[in-house]
Design a protein around this motif. Structure first.
Motif, short mmCIF file in Angstrom:
data_model
loop_
_atom_site.label_atom_id
_atom_site.label_comp_id
_atom_site.label_asym_id
_atom_site.label_seq_id
_atom_site.Cartn_x
_atom_site.Cartn_y
_atom_site.Cartn_z
N SER A 83 4.21 17.14 -0.47
CA SER A 83 3.97 18.28 0.41
C SER A 83 2.50 18.37 0.78
CB SER A 83 4.42 19.59 -0.26
OG SER A 83 3.66 19.82 -1.43
N PHE A 84 2.21 19.06 1.87
CA PHE A 84 0.84 19.19 2.33
C PHE A 84 -0.09 19.71 1.24
CE2 PHE A 84 2.31 18.80 6.73
CZ PHE A 84 1.23 18.16 7.32
N LYS A 85 0.37 20.69 0.48
CA LYS A 85 -0.51 21.32 -0.51
C LYS A 85 -0.90 20.36 -1.63
CE LYS A 85 3.13 23.28 -3.46
NZ LYS A 85 3.65 24.52 -4.08
N ASN A 86 -0.16 19.26 -1.79
CA ASN A 86 -0.44 18.31 -2.87
C ASN A 86 -1.23 17.09 -2.43
OD1 ASN A 86 1.08 19.90 -4.63
ND2 ASN A 86 2.97 18.77 -4.25
N PHE A 87 -1.44 16.92 -1.13
CA PHE A 87 -2.00 15.66 -0.65
C PHE A 87 -3.38 15.34 -1.24
CE2 PHE A 87 0.56 15.57 3.58
CZ PHE A 87 1.58 14.87 2.95
N VAL A 88 -4.29 16.28 -1.22
CA VAL A 88 -5.65 16.01 -1.70
C VAL A 88 -5.64 15.70 -3.20
CG1 VAL A 88 -7.93 17.02 -2.10
CG2 VAL A 88 -6.82 17.29 0.12
N GLU A 89 -4.96 16.53 -3.98
CA GLU A 89 -4.91 16.28 -5.42
C GLU A 89 -4.15 15.00 -5.74
OE1 GLU A 89 -6.63 17.86 -7.71
OE2 GLU A 89 -7.46 19.07 -6.08
N THR A 126 2.34 25.87 3.83
CA THR A 126 1.36 25.86 2.74
C THR A 126 0.51 24.60 2.76
OG1 THR A 126 2.91 27.09 1.35
CG2 THR A 126 1.09 25.99 0.23
N GLY A 127 -0.82 24.80 2.61
CA GLY A 127 -1.73 23.68 2.48
C GLY A 127 -2.17 23.04 3.77
N ILE A 130 0.85 -1.18 0.00
CA ILE A 130 0.00 0.00 0.00
C ILE A 130 0.89 1.24 0.00
CG2 ILE A 130 -0.22 0.11 2.53
CD1 ILE A 130 -3.19 0.97 1.99
N ARG A 131 0.52 2.24 -0.79
CA ARG A 131 1.31 3.47 -0.91
C ARG A 131 0.71 4.55 -0.01
NH1 ARG A 131 0.21 4.86 -6.77
NH2 ARG A 131 -1.83 4.18 -6.00
N ILE A 132 1.53 5.04 0.91
CA ILE A 132 1.05 6.04 1.87
C ILE A 132 1.95 7.28 1.80
CG2 ILE A 132 0.60 6.54 4.29
CD1 ILE A 132 -0.04 3.63 4.72
N ALA A 133 1.33 8.44 1.62
CA ALA A 133 2.09 9.68 1.46
C ALA A 133 2.32 10.37 2.80
CB ALA A 133 1.35 10.63 0.53
N ASN A 134 3.50 10.99 2.91
CA ASN A 134 3.82 11.88 4.03
C ASN A 134 4.88 12.87 3.56
OD1 ASN A 134 6.21 10.32 4.09
ND2 ASN A 134 5.35 8.96 5.63
N THR A 135 5.13 13.89 4.36
CA THR A 135 6.09 14.91 3.93
C THR A 135 7.53 14.49 4.17
OG1 THR A 135 6.17 16.06 6.05
CG2 THR A 135 4.44 16.73 4.51
N GLN A 136 7.73 13.64 5.18
CA GLN A 136 9.08 13.24 5.60
C GLN A 136 9.90 14.44 6.07
OE1 GLN A 136 10.75 10.57 2.60
NE2 GLN A 136 8.80 9.49 2.42
N SER A 137 9.20 15.53 6.39
CA SER A 137 9.89 16.73 6.87
C SER A 137 9.07 17.45 7.93
CB SER A 137 10.19 17.68 5.70
OG SER A 137 8.98 18.15 5.11
N SER A 138 8.23 16.71 8.65
CA SER A 138 7.40 17.34 9.69
C SER A 138 7.48 16.55 10.99
CB SER A 138 5.95 17.46 9.22
OG SER A 138 5.47 16.22 8.70
N PRO A 139 8.65 16.58 11.65
CA PRO A 139 8.82 15.86 12.91
C PRO A 139 7.90 16.44 14.00
CG PRO A 139 10.64 17.37 12.54
CD PRO A 139 9.83 17.36 11.28
N ALA A 145 -6.34 9.89 5.20
CA ALA A 145 -7.17 10.33 4.08
C ALA A 145 -7.02 9.36 2.92
CB ALA A 145 -6.76 11.73 3.64
N MET A 146 -8.10 9.22 2.14
CA MET A 146 -8.10 8.29 1.01
C MET A 146 -9.07 8.79 -0.05
SD MET A 146 -10.11 5.44 3.23
CE MET A 146 -9.00 5.88 4.57
N PRO A 147 -8.97 8.27 -1.28
CA PRO A 147 -9.90 8.72 -2.32
C PRO A 147 -11.35 8.44 -1.94
CG PRO A 147 -8.07 7.51 -3.30
CD PRO A 147 -7.97 7.32 -1.81
N LYS A 148 -12.27 9.20 -2.50
CA LYS A 148 -13.69 8.99 -2.27
C LYS A 148 -14.12 7.61 -2.76
CE LYS A 148 -15.60 12.82 -0.56
NZ LYS A 148 -16.44 12.80 0.65
N GLY A 149 -15.10 7.05 -2.07
CA GLY A 149 -15.72 5.82 -2.53
C GLY A 149 -15.00 4.54 -2.16
N GLN A 150 -14.03 4.62 -1.25
CA GLN A 150 -13.27 3.43 -0.85
C GLN A 150 -13.75 2.96 0.53
OE1 GLN A 150 -11.04 1.77 -2.68
NE2 GLN A 150 -11.26 3.16 -4.43
N GLN A 151 -15.02 2.59 0.61
CA GLN A 151 -15.61 2.24 1.91
C GLN A 151 -14.93 1.05 2.58
OE1 GLN A 151 -18.00 4.37 3.07
NE2 GLN A 151 -17.68 3.38 5.06
#
Length: 276
Positions: free
Chosen positions: A88-94, A155-156, A42-51, A226-232
């Protein structure tokens, strides 16, 4: 004389938008949970710069509270391996909507605007946000003192949206990297930073910055996967894993390791859920 067909600009834009949405949808499995279980990844995003939530450790590997929670959640939902994707935070949703990753677990707060675009599972973290200033600053003690001041945010993040909504008379400066905003505070380029207690103190200690926090807690902010819509199925499985981790003490154990020995993560999550 040939007649050329005229296509209205608005129709062209609509067609292009539909095509882009279709491409994004193709990048997202119909059932992310089933796909991840089948592939074992599973691919999980993080900034790796927010301790202390996500960072790169001395072995150049992702580490931190959110990283460890993500690994344990993956194990409990039946996925053997997590591939962490830096963004980065600003890119997470998109990024979620485009299928760049399957989930985001990096101190991301559910908000009405975000919840229109992506889904959130149960919260597993919470932060209290405060004002940070130079240690030598004696004029900024609380929110009213930020009038006319240059205030840095990341940002974001929800601390950016909070600052823009609540500090109308301040000059809000947004930074893509949380480290840069504290460097500019230390260098005197901005007057204050809105950040979590843990993030701010971590930057201060690691980088030996002459900064301090002032005033009361501005707001508690929850963090949730957070995850894409519709992934119940994914949402339900992740929420169950987090609920089990809360009850069996795993959340508190990881919080004490990464956030602080006396930090009441589960208690503060409940307090945040009850705030107005």
């Amino acid at each position: 004389m040939k007649l050329h067909h005229f296509i209205p600009t608005c129709l062209v834009a609509a067609l292009l938008g539909s095509a882009a949405a279709a491409v994004s949808a193709q990048n997202i499995p119909a059932d992310i949970l089933a796909s991840a279980r089948a592939s074992g990844v599973i691919r999980i995003a993080n900034t790796q710069s927010s301790p202390p939530w996500s960072l790169i450790d001395d072995k150049l590997q992702p580490a931190g509270y959110d990283v460890e929670v993500a690994k344990e959640v993956a194990r409990r939902i039946g996925v053997a391996k997590v591939v962490f994707v830096a963004d980065s935070f600003k890119n997470f949703v998109e990024g979620l909507k485009a299928g760049k990753y399957d989930m985001v677990m990096n101190d991301l707060t559910p908000s009405p605007e975000r919840e229109k675009q992506v889904d959130f599972a149960a919260p597993y973290g919470v932060e209290d946000f405060r004002i940070f200033v130079l240690a030598s600053n004696a004029s900024i003690k609380d929110k009213p003192d930020l009038k006319g001041k240059k205030v840095g945010v990341t940002t974001g993040t929800t601390n950016e949206s909070w600052a823009r909504a609540n500090l109308k008379e301040s000059d809000i400066r947004a930074y893509d990297n949380g480290g840069f905003v504290f460097n500019d505070l230390g260098n005197g380029r901005i007057d204050a930073v809105i950040s979590s207690h843990f993030g701010g103190m971590k930057y201060a200690n690691v980088n030996k910055l002459p900064i301090k926090e002032v005033g009361p807690v501005l707001i508690y902010q929850l963090s949730a996967p957070a995850m894409p819509k519709g992934q119940q199925p994914l949402k339900d499985a992740v929420s169950k894993a987090i609920g089990d981790m809360t009850r069996d003490g795993t959340i508190d154990k990881l919080a004490r390791r990464w956030v602080g020995a006396d930090f009441d993560m589960v208690g503060d999550i409940q307090r945040a859920l009850q705030q107005p």
